[in-house]
Motif scaffolding. Structure first.
Motif, short mmCIF file in Angstrom:
data_model
loop_
_atom_site.label_atom_id
_atom_site.label_comp_id
_atom_site.label_asym_id
_atom_site.label_seq_id
_atom_site.Cartn_x
_atom_site.Cartn_y
_atom_site.Cartn_z
N LEU A 1 10.99 52.79 -27.87
CA LEU A 1 12.05 51.80 -27.66
C LEU A 1 12.92 51.82 -28.90
CD1 LEU A 1 13.44 49.37 -26.34
CD2 LEU A 1 11.67 47.92 -27.34
N THR A 2 14.20 52.12 -28.71
CA THR A 2 15.10 52.22 -29.85
C THR A 2 16.41 51.52 -29.53
OG1 THR A 2 16.07 53.75 -31.48
CG2 THR A 2 16.10 54.45 -29.17
N GLY A 3 17.25 51.40 -30.54
CA GLY A 3 18.54 50.73 -30.39
C GLY A 3 18.95 50.10 -31.69
N GLY A 4 20.24 49.84 -31.83
CA GLY A 4 20.76 49.27 -33.06
C GLY A 4 20.45 47.80 -33.20
N PRO A 5 20.86 47.19 -34.32
CA PRO A 5 20.60 45.76 -34.54
C PRO A 5 21.33 44.90 -33.52
CG PRO A 5 22.13 46.63 -36.18
CD PRO A 5 21.60 47.81 -35.43
N GLY A 6 20.70 43.79 -33.13
CA GLY A 6 21.33 42.85 -32.21
C GLY A 6 21.27 43.25 -30.75
N CYS A 7 20.52 44.33 -30.43
CA CYS A 7 20.45 44.81 -29.05
C CYS A 7 19.21 44.32 -28.31
CB CYS A 7 20.52 46.34 -29.01
SG CYS A 7 22.13 47.01 -29.47
N GLY A 8 18.40 43.49 -28.93
CA GLY A 8 17.29 42.88 -28.22
C GLY A 8 15.98 43.61 -28.25
N LYS A 9 15.74 44.46 -29.25
CA LYS A 9 14.44 45.14 -29.33
C LYS A 9 13.31 44.13 -29.51
CE LYS A 9 15.21 47.94 -32.80
NZ LYS A 9 16.58 47.53 -33.14
N SER A 10 13.53 43.15 -30.38
CA SER A 10 12.47 42.18 -30.68
C SER A 10 12.09 41.38 -29.44
CB SER A 10 12.92 41.25 -31.80
OG SER A 10 13.12 41.96 -33.00
N GLU B 1 9.11 48.89 -36.40
CA GLU B 1 9.75 49.55 -37.55
C GLU B 1 9.22 50.97 -37.72
OE1 GLU B 1 12.23 48.26 -38.88
OE2 GLU B 1 12.07 46.09 -38.67
N ALA B 2 9.16 51.70 -36.61
CA ALA B 2 8.55 53.04 -36.61
C ALA B 2 9.34 54.05 -37.43
CB ALA B 2 8.37 53.54 -35.18
N SER B 3 10.61 53.76 -37.73
CA SER B 3 11.39 54.69 -38.56
C SER B 3 10.79 54.83 -39.96
CB SER B 3 12.84 54.22 -38.68
OG SER B 3 12.91 53.00 -39.42
N MET B 4 9.98 53.84 -40.38
CA MET B 4 9.40 53.83 -41.72
C MET B 4 8.03 54.51 -41.78
SD MET B 4 10.42 49.91 -42.70
CE MET B 4 9.62 49.97 -44.31
N VAL B 5 7.53 54.99 -40.65
CA VAL B 5 6.20 55.62 -40.61
C VAL B 5 6.35 57.11 -40.90
CG1 VAL B 5 4.14 56.06 -39.23
CG2 VAL B 5 5.40 53.91 -38.95
N ASP B 6 5.69 57.59 -41.95
CA ASP B 6 5.83 59.01 -42.32
C ASP B 6 4.86 59.87 -41.50
OD1 ASP B 6 3.23 59.27 -43.67
OD2 ASP B 6 4.10 58.11 -45.30
N LEU C 1 0.83 53.64 -26.06
CA LEU C 1 1.39 53.61 -27.41
C LEU C 1 2.90 53.42 -27.29
CD1 LEU C 1 1.24 54.04 -30.52
CD2 LEU C 1 1.51 56.49 -30.06
N LEU C 2 3.42 52.35 -27.88
CA LEU C 2 4.85 52.08 -27.89
C LEU C 2 5.35 52.10 -29.32
CD1 LEU C 2 7.51 51.20 -26.49
CD2 LEU C 2 6.79 48.83 -26.86
N LEU C 3 6.31 52.98 -29.59
CA LEU C 3 6.94 53.08 -30.91
C LEU C 3 8.31 52.41 -30.84
CD1 LEU C 3 6.04 56.80 -31.55
CD2 LEU C 3 4.90 54.83 -32.53
N VAL C 4 8.55 51.46 -31.72
CA VAL C 4 9.78 50.67 -31.70
C VAL C 4 10.50 50.86 -33.02
CG1 VAL C 4 10.78 48.38 -31.37
CG2 VAL C 4 8.60 48.98 -30.26
N GLY C 5 11.78 51.20 -32.99
CA GLY C 5 12.51 51.34 -34.24
C GLY C 5 13.92 51.86 -34.04
N ASP C 6 14.62 51.96 -35.17
CA ASP C 6 16.02 52.39 -35.21
C ASP C 6 16.14 53.41 -36.32
OD1 ASP C 6 18.74 52.72 -35.36
OD2 ASP C 6 19.19 50.66 -35.96
N VAL C 7 16.50 54.65 -35.96
CA VAL C 7 16.56 55.72 -36.97
C VAL C 7 17.69 55.51 -37.97
CG1 VAL C 7 15.48 57.47 -35.51
CG2 VAL C 7 17.97 57.17 -35.43
N VAL D 1 9.49 60.99 -38.28
CA VAL D 1 8.75 61.06 -37.02
C VAL D 1 9.56 60.48 -35.87
CG1 VAL D 1 6.68 60.27 -35.82
CG2 VAL D 1 6.53 61.03 -38.20
N LEU D 2 10.10 59.29 -36.05
CA LEU D 2 10.84 58.65 -34.95
C LEU D 2 12.06 59.47 -34.56
CD1 LEU D 2 11.03 56.18 -33.07
CD2 LEU D 2 12.51 55.12 -34.78
N ARG D 3 12.81 59.95 -35.52
CA ARG D 3 14.00 60.76 -35.22
C ARG D 3 13.62 62.03 -34.47
NH1 ARG D 3 19.08 60.57 -37.35
NH2 ARG D 3 18.41 59.18 -39.04
N ASP D 4 12.53 62.67 -34.89
CA ASP D 4 12.10 63.91 -34.23
C ASP D 4 11.65 63.64 -32.79
OD1 ASP D 4 12.66 65.36 -36.47
OD2 ASP D 4 10.60 65.47 -37.19
#
Length: 350
Positions: free
Chosen positions: A151-160, A230-235, A252-258, A269-272
């Motif tokens: 699940l991805t998307g920019g700020p204010g798009c309702g990920k939370s 915050e999966a963009s921060m996971v190495d 498994l659900l990964l949530v974040g914004d690259v 990882v998230l970007r890839d």
């Protein structure tokens, strides 16, 4: 004493091999899992103060001895990628682990394969007081029916809010839910958002610095749904350890914004995963919700991502500071910028 007894050529070869490994280690500190061979040879030659022609043969010897791994990352590439062994193993292990989870025969949340989504979403709306937007509804269904999803998307798009909705539905079906984030602050925010306990990845896996995790393939987590915020921060290394601990059949659900904070360690990882468009199911939220449209931070983040200049005025939460020093100050713009940042952090924000 041993080195003094060795021929000079042998000692030089060992020094070059050590220089190659050091160059790769420095690249890992900068976030890179590997270096193209040409970049590695150039970097090692600079560190060692030697000609490039001396480096290439030693790289071949180092690879033949298993000290590094040379591999083409993309089909048709002429220049191989060179990995330190732990990063190569982690990358391959993570990829295979995700595929195993995605295609597992077992499904710990089969109830959502036959659920009446109309009734489920109506019940959810009564619980949260808000209806899901179509993109959010798609994300909820995906997370609860696919064993791996992003699940991805920019700020204010309702990920939370989407994550909260997923957790509400899973909890209603008595699913065992595990919520994790890379940092303590992100974990605390996730717990407050969902009303469910959350932990850092290190704490969840009981991972000690330099040691092994308590939970892995042989001792997986007791979970039906694992949500990583915050999966963009996971190495790469940490993602591999986490995926190993997810039991077969769990979701498994990964949530974040690259476009937000990257990992401190090596890998994106998230970007890839998002780049592998035909492999991992994903939903990208794009609609900025009305309340978020009042935020200059949200609006300008989206403007910048679309190649537009930020709107500098008209918002209560967005400030623009000019950094052009006075001509008679003798300061370079970079020095003025540094002074201004210190002043903002030390005096204005408090």
């Amino acid at each position: 004493t041993v080195l003094r007894q060795l021929p000079d050529g042998y000692k030089r070869q060992e020094r070059i091999k050590a220089g190659l490994a050091y160059t790769l280690s420095e690249a890992a500190d900068d976030g890179h899992c590997y270096l193209p061979a040409t970049n590695l040879v150039t970097g090692a030659a600079k560190i060692l103060g030697l000609g490039r022609e001396l480096i290439g043969p030693c790289l071949e010897e180092l690879a033949a001895a298993g000290g590094v791994v040379c591999e083409s990352v993309h089909p048709g590439e002429q220049v191989p990628a060179v990995y330190l062994v732990p990063f190569h193993r982690a990358e391959r292990s993570l990829a295979s682990g995700l595929l195993e989870l995605l295609h597992a025969r077992e499904d710990r949340m089969t109830v959502f394969q036959q659920v009446d989504w109309g009734r489920a979403l109506a019940w959810l709306g009564s619980r949260t007081g808000t209806e899901l937007a179509p993109e959010q509804e798609q994300a909820v269904r995906l997370a609860l029916t696919q064993r791996v999803a992003v699940l991805t998307g920019g700020p204010g798009c309702g990920k939370s809010f989407t994550v909260r909705s997923i957790v509400e539905l899973a909890r209603a079906r008595k699913a065992r839910i595990v919520l994790v984030a890379p940092t303590g602050r992100a974990a605390k925010r996730l717990a407050e958002l969902t009303g469910h306990e959350a932990a850092t990845v290190h704490r969840l896996l009981q991972l000690q610095p330099g040691g092994e995790a308590k939970f892995d393939r042989g001792n997986p987590l007791d979970a039906d749904l694992v949500v990583v915020d915050e999966a963009s921060m996971v190495d790469l290394i940490l993602a591999n350890k986490l995926v190993k601990a997810v039991p077969p059949g769990a979701h498994l659900l990964l949530v974040g914004d690259v476009d937000q904070l990257p990992s401190v360690g090596a890998g994106e990882v998230l970007r890839d995963l998002l780049a592998a468009s035909d492999v991992i199911p994903r939903v990208r939220l794009t609609k900025i919700f009305r309340q978020a449209q009042q935020s200059g931070i949200v609006v300008n983040a989206h403007r910048i991502n679309h190649g537009q200049p930020p709107q500098l005025t008209g918002f209560s939460d967005f400030y623009w500071f000019g950094c052009e020093p006075p001509e008679d100050s003798g300061l370079h713009p970079a020095e003025q910028t540094a002074r201004l940042v210190v002043d903002i952090v030390a005096r204005r924000i408090p």
